[in-house]
Design a protein around this motif. Sequence first.
Motif, PDB file in Angstrom:
ATOM      1  N   GLN A   1       0.832  -1.218   0.000  1.00 34.03           N
ATOM      2  CA  GLN A   1       0.000   0.000   0.000  1.00 34.03           C
ATOM      3  C   GLN A   1       0.853   1.249   0.000  1.00 34.03           C
ATOM      4  O   GLN A   1       0.493   2.275  -0.616  1.00 34.03           O
ATOM      5  N   GLU A   2       1.994   1.178   0.632  1.00 39.61           N
ATOM      6  CA  GLU A   2       2.905   2.344   0.668  1.00 39.61           C
ATOM      7  C   GLU A   2       3.380   2.709  -0.712  1.00 39.61           C
ATOM      8  O   GLU A   2       3.461   3.891  -1.063  1.00 39.61           O
ATOM      9  N   ALA A   3       3.675   1.730  -1.524  1.00 35.77           N
ATOM     10  CA  ALA A   3       4.136   2.005  -2.886  1.00 35.77           C
ATOM     11  C   ALA A   3       3.041   2.672  -3.704  1.00 35.77           C
ATOM     12  O   ALA A   3       3.273   3.581  -4.512  1.00 35.77           O
ATOM     13  N   VAL A   4       1.817   2.257  -3.482  1.00 35.48           N
ATOM     14  CA  VAL A   4       0.703   2.891  -4.201  1.00 35.48           C
ATOM     15  C   VAL A   4       0.531   4.336  -3.761  1.00 35.48           C
ATOM     16  O   VAL A   4       0.294   5.250  -4.584  1.00 35.48           O
ATOM     17  N   ASP A   5       0.636   4.588  -2.465  1.00 32.26           N
ATOM     18  CA  ASP A   5       0.483   5.972  -1.971  1.00 32.26           C
ATOM     19  C   ASP A   5       1.576   6.882  -2.513  1.00 32.26           C
ATOM     20  O   ASP A   5       1.320   8.040  -2.849  1.00 32.26           O
TER      21      ASP A   5
END
Length: 418
Positions: free
Chosen positions: A166-170
Motif C-alpha cells: 500500500q505504501e508504494a501505491v500511496d
Amino acid sequence: MDGSVDAPVLGDMPAPVLEPKARKRFRRWPWLLASGTIISAVALVVTWQHVAQPDRPSFETVAVGWGDVTRQVAATGTVNPELTIIVGSYVSGPITEILCDYNTVVKAGQVCATIDPRSYQTAVNQDSANVSVANAQLQKDRANLDYARLNYERSRRLMGAQAVSQEAVDIARNLADQADAQIALDEAIIEQRKAELAAARINLDYTNIRSPVDGVVVSRNVSRGQTVAASFQTPTLFLIATDLTRMQVDTNISESDIGAIRTGQAVTFSVDAFPDRSFRGQVKQVRQSPQTVQNVVTFDAVVSVDNWDLALKPGMTASLIIITDRETDVLRVPSQALRFEPKDALAGRIVPQGPDGNHAHVWVERNSELSMISVKTGISDGSYTAIDDGSLQAGDRVVVAERLPSSDAPASLRFLRW
C-alpha cells in the motif's frame, strides 16, 4: 520944514488891504481841503468793502439728459488656450530624434520625439525569452505528469494482485498529484512572464513620444541628445494646445468686485499687440477657489473668446472690462452733481432744504437761486448716475461745482465783473 520926507518905520506900517475877490478865495481853501479829505475817506471805505468781501461765486452746471449708464469692472488677465496638454515622458533616456517643433500641427498618436530604445528593446527580448523558457518548462512538466499518472495506475493494479504494498501505491499517487500541481504552477509562471513582456513592450513604446490629441505645439522643452530623467517626476517635453481658435482669458477679480460677476456677462478687452482693436467675449466660469497674494484675496474668472483669425497668442496680457449691469435710454445726471453741496456763504441764494435733505439730491440753479431736488438713484458708471425717480426733467441744469472769478485779476476788475 526942510522939505525932506522921513522914511517910514516898519513897525508903524499899516496892514495891507485885500480886495474882496482875494478875500473870498482865501476863505474857500479850508472847505476845499475838508471836502477832499471826506471824499478820500469815502473812496477808501468803498474800496476796502469791495476788496475785503469775497467774490460772489458762480456755478458750473450741466444739463440733465437721456443716455445709457453701464456699470463695469476693470481687471487684467492672461490669454490661454482653452485646453493645453502637457506631453511628458514615462521612461528615461537620451533623446535621439525630434520630430515636432514650435507651431507644428499634430494629430493624435503622431510621434513627436524618440528616446533611445535599445535598453528597453533588450528588456523586451529578455522577457520574451523568459516566456519561452516557461513554455518549455510547462511541456516538460506535462510529460512528467503523464509518467506519474501511468506509474500510479500500474501500482494500483499490482496492489490488487498483492504484488506491491500500500505504501508504494500511496507514493505513486503523491507523485502524480505533484506533477499535476506543477502544471498549474508552470501556467501561472507563463502568465507572469507574459505580463513582464507586455510591460517591457509598453516601456519600449514609451520611447516614442506621441501627441495625445489633435492640436498645435506651443512649446518645446527638449532638444536632441538631451537626457530625460523620469525617475522622480515626469518631465515636460511639449505643450500642445488643442484648438487655438478657441481661447480663454484667466483673470483675477478682487473680492470687492467678485459679487457682481456672473456667468454669461459680456466682456470687452484689449491687448498690447493690438491697441486699436477691441476683443469681445463672455464670462464662462467664476471659480470658487481664492488666491491670496500679500493679503490680497482674488478669484479667478474665466472669459471665453473666439479667436477665429488666430490674432490672440497664448500668454498675452489682456485689459478687461466686464459689464455687470446696464440701463439704456434713462434719465441721467453727472455723478459729481450728487456730491455737490453749497457753502454757507451762499445762504442768501439757497432755497430752504426739503424734508429729504439727508437723502440723494441735486442742486439746480434757477433764477440765480439754488434749489435742492431729492432724487432716487439707480446704477452708476462713475461718470453718470441713472435717476429712477424724482422731479428732475431733461434740460434742467444741475450744479456740479462752484466757480469763483480768477484771483489773479485786480480787485477793481473783479468788482466790475461782479
